[in-house]
Design an enzyme around this catalytic site. Structure first.
Site, PDB file in Angstrom:
ATOM      1  N   TYR A 178      -8.512  20.621  -2.854  1.00  0.00           N
ATOM      2  CA  TYR A 178      -7.770  21.815  -3.305  1.00  0.00           C
ATOM      3  C   TYR A 178      -6.350  21.789  -2.740  1.00  0.00           C
ATOM      4  O   TYR A 178      -5.372  21.955  -3.468  1.00  0.00           O
ATOM      5  CB  TYR A 178      -8.510  23.090  -2.864  1.00  0.00           C
ATOM      6  CG  TYR A 178      -7.673  24.350  -2.937  1.00  0.00           C
ATOM      7  CD1 TYR A 178      -7.329  24.909  -4.171  1.00  0.00           C
ATOM      8  CD2 TYR A 178      -7.210  24.993  -1.778  1.00  0.00           C
ATOM      9  CE1 TYR A 178      -6.551  26.069  -4.244  1.00  0.00           C
ATOM     10  CE2 TYR A 178      -6.437  26.144  -1.844  1.00  0.00           C
ATOM     11  CZ  TYR A 178      -6.116  26.687  -3.079  1.00  0.00           C
ATOM     12  OH  TYR A 178      -5.343  27.818  -3.142  1.00  0.00           O
TER      13      TYR A 178
HETATM   14  P1  NAD Z   1      -8.052  34.156  -8.619  1.00  0.00           P
HETATM   15  O1  NAD Z   1      -9.049  33.099  -8.920  1.00  0.00           O
HETATM   16  O2  NAD Z   1      -8.562  35.545  -8.400  1.00  0.00           O
HETATM   17  O3  NAD Z   1      -6.939  34.201  -9.756  1.00  0.00           O
HETATM   18  C1  NAD Z   1      -6.512  33.048 -10.460  1.00  0.00           C
HETATM   19  C2  NAD Z   1      -6.616  33.366 -11.952  1.00  0.00           C
HETATM   20  O4  NAD Z   1      -6.081  32.259 -12.675  1.00  0.00           O
HETATM   21  C3  NAD Z   1      -8.053  33.548 -12.427  1.00  0.00           C
HETATM   22  O5  NAD Z   1      -8.220  34.845 -13.016  1.00  0.00           O
HETATM   23  C4  NAD Z   1      -8.269  32.429 -13.453  1.00  0.00           C
HETATM   24  O6  NAD Z   1      -9.058  32.843 -14.556  1.00  0.00           O
HETATM   25  C5  NAD Z   1      -6.839  32.110 -13.861  1.00  0.00           C
HETATM   26  N1  NAD Z   1      -6.654  30.727 -14.328  1.00  0.00           N
HETATM   27  C6  NAD Z   1      -7.050  29.572 -13.701  1.00  0.00           C
HETATM   28  N2  NAD Z   1      -6.687  28.505 -14.428  1.00  0.00           N
HETATM   29  C7  NAD Z   1      -6.040  28.971 -15.531  1.00  0.00           C
HETATM   30  C8  NAD Z   1      -5.422  28.341 -16.648  1.00  0.00           C
HETATM   31  N3  NAD Z   1      -5.404  27.007 -16.783  1.00  0.00           N
HETATM   32  N4  NAD Z   1      -4.852  29.124 -17.603  1.00  0.00           N
HETATM   33  C9  NAD Z   1      -4.863  30.481 -17.474  1.00  0.00           C
HETATM   34  N5  NAD Z   1      -5.432  31.132 -16.431  1.00  0.00           N
HETATM   35  C10 NAD Z   1      -6.015  30.382 -15.470  1.00  0.00           C
HETATM   36  O7  NAD Z   1      -7.244  33.653  -7.330  1.00  0.00           O
HETATM   37  P2  NAD Z   1      -6.255  34.446  -6.355  1.00  0.00           P
HETATM   38  O8  NAD Z   1      -6.925  34.573  -5.035  1.00  0.00           O
HETATM   39  O9  NAD Z   1      -5.710  35.657  -7.044  1.00  0.00           O
HETATM   40  O10 NAD Z   1      -5.110  33.362  -6.186  1.00  0.00           O
HETATM   41  C11 NAD Z   1      -3.918  33.397  -6.969  1.00  0.00           C
HETATM   42  C12 NAD Z   1      -3.028  32.235  -6.568  1.00  0.00           C
HETATM   43  O11 NAD Z   1      -2.707  32.310  -5.183  1.00  0.00           O
HETATM   44  C13 NAD Z   1      -3.646  30.849  -6.770  1.00  0.00           C
HETATM   45  O12 NAD Z   1      -2.639  29.984  -7.217  1.00  0.00           O
HETATM   46  C14 NAD Z   1      -4.117  30.454  -5.386  1.00  0.00           C
HETATM   47  O13 NAD Z   1      -4.150  29.043  -5.231  1.00  0.00           O
HETATM   48  C15 NAD Z   1      -3.032  31.089  -4.539  1.00  0.00           C
HETATM   49  N6  NAD Z   1      -3.465  31.384  -3.182  1.00  0.00           N
HETATM   50  C16 NAD Z   1      -4.405  32.343  -2.951  1.00  0.00           C
HETATM   51  C17 NAD Z   1      -4.799  32.620  -1.644  1.00  0.00           C
HETATM   52  C18 NAD Z   1      -5.821  33.674  -1.330  1.00  0.00           C
HETATM   53  O14 NAD Z   1      -6.148  33.848  -0.126  1.00  0.00           O
HETATM   54  N7  NAD Z   1      -6.334  34.436  -2.297  1.00  0.00           N
HETATM   55  C19 NAD Z   1      -4.244  31.891  -0.569  1.00  0.00           C
HETATM   56  C20 NAD Z   1      -3.314  30.907  -0.858  1.00  0.00           C
HETATM   57  C21 NAD Z   1      -2.908  30.667  -2.152  1.00  0.00           C
END
Ligand code: NAD
Length: 314
Positions: A149
């Site tokens: 990841y």
């Molecule tokens: P999440 O899984 O709740 O949200 C991501 C959304 O992206 C999902 O609803 C999914 O359906 C959508 N998605 C994935 N691939 C897709 C595609 N090809 N086309 C359209 N939609 C797509 O995750 P989150 O926790 O809200 O994270 C959001 C972002 O923040 C991500 O990029 C994640 O890597 C980053 N991030 C999150 C955290 C955390 O602690 N939550 C920490 C570091 C980085």
């Protein structure tokens, strides 16, 4: 202002969309409802926006989405869509990470070339640091991801920098450190702990519990993202952390106090890909973005606990 939010049905995307609507933005939102966690949770995240004329939603995959047309009419892109989760990124599943984290970002950046964008904010992750020896982790620290990841998040971050250098796409990457609060993803620790407590089950702690994490409240993440779209320097990377770190073993009594229940803890083996410590140096974000995390962990945990109870009652 017109903005595009990718991954808008997810945890962070839905909170950010709410904030942008409140700021008077017209939000174009896209999400493909990947099956990483149940669709009803994502639909619930989106439900406050139903009928809002300023919220235009596309249930589509970024890999098929008409990005050329959309990017011609937006000022800012918040690119949050991704396949999250460290532990599930090993093995066959890696291809999903390549598609949703690397290829979709590359497609977005290609479409952004030559468009009159003000900023493209990319949601990167503390997982790019992995085994880096320095704490706190600063933007200049060695990058040494410990999970597939983390490798994909770093690859996409590098693509953002590349498209800035070669095509002047005004990208700004934000490295989020473990985000928590209402709406947190079901695979994340606090969500799993609170759900287990609400259902009267024991909680599983992986490893010896001496690992530390820098937790960032969702409101602080939203604030940093919004601020980065105005003040972030294109081509730069910023840490967005909570400003302190907590040892998991020290958190257990806080969880008991939050829920008013005694915890039953099962100790399990450390999981591959889990890093021992995360801790962000947030000096650069403070200087350039005016970032200053505000939510105290105890308050944020109480909010998340209240939300979990309503989520599973629903
Ligand atoms: P999440 O899984 O709740 O949200 C991501 C959304 O992206 C999902 O609803 C999914 O359906 C959508 N998605 C994935 N691939 C897709 C595609 N090809 N086309 C359209 N939609 C797509 O995750 P989150 O926790 O809200 O994270 C959001 C972002 O923040 C991500 O990029 C994640 O890597 C980053 N991030 C999150 C955290 C955390 O602690 N939550 C920490 C570091 C980085």
């Amino acid at each position: 202002m017109n903005v595009l939010v990718t991954g808008a049905a997810g945890f962070i995307g839905s909170h950010l969309s709410r904030r942008l609507l409140r700021e008077g933005a017209h939000v174009i939102a896209v999400d493909s409802f990947t099956d990483f966690y149940p669709r009803w949770i994502k639909e619930r995240n989106l439900s406050p926006f139903a009928g809002d004329p300023n919220f235009e939603f596309f249930s589509q995959d970024l890999l098929d989405f008409n990005l050329e047309e959309i990017l011609a009419r937006v000022d800012v892109v918040y690119h949050l869509a991704a396949q999250a989760g460290v532990r599930s990124s090993w093995g066959e599943n890696f291809s999903v990470y390549i598609q949703n984290n690397i290829l979709s970002t590359q497609r977005l950046l290609e479409a952004a070339k030559g468009k009159p964008l003000h900023r493209l904010i990319y949601a990167s992750s503390s997982s790019v640091y992995g085994l880096t020896p320095t704490l706190p982790m600063s933007e200049t620290s060695l990058l040494y991801p410990l999970s597939p990841y983390g490798v994909t998040k770093l690859a996409a971050e590098q693509l953002c920098l590349l498209y800035f250098q070669s095509y002047a796409v005004p990208t700004v990457a934000l490295r989020f450190f473990t985000v928590y609060g209402p709406g947190q993803r079901p695979d994340m620790a606090f969500h799993k702990f609170f759900r287990a407590i609400a259902e009267g089950r024991p909680i599983s702690v992986f490893g010896d519990g001496e690992q530390t994490r820098d937790f960032t409240h969702i409101d602080d993440i939203v604030e940093a993202s919004f601020s980065a779209s105005r003040r972030g320097r294109p081509g730069e990377v910023y840490n967005v952390g909570g400003g302190h770190r907590e040892r998991l073993n020290d958190l257990l009594p806080i969880l008991e106090e939050t829920c008013g229940k005694k915890l039953e803890v099962i100790r399990e083996e450390r999981q591959k890909g889990d890093v021992a410590h995360t801790f962000a140096d947030i000096g650069k974000a403070a200087l350039d973005l005016g970032y200053s995390p505000r939510t105290i962990l105890k308050d944020g945990l109480r909010e998340e606990w209240e939300w979990i109870k309503t989520l599973y009652r629903a």
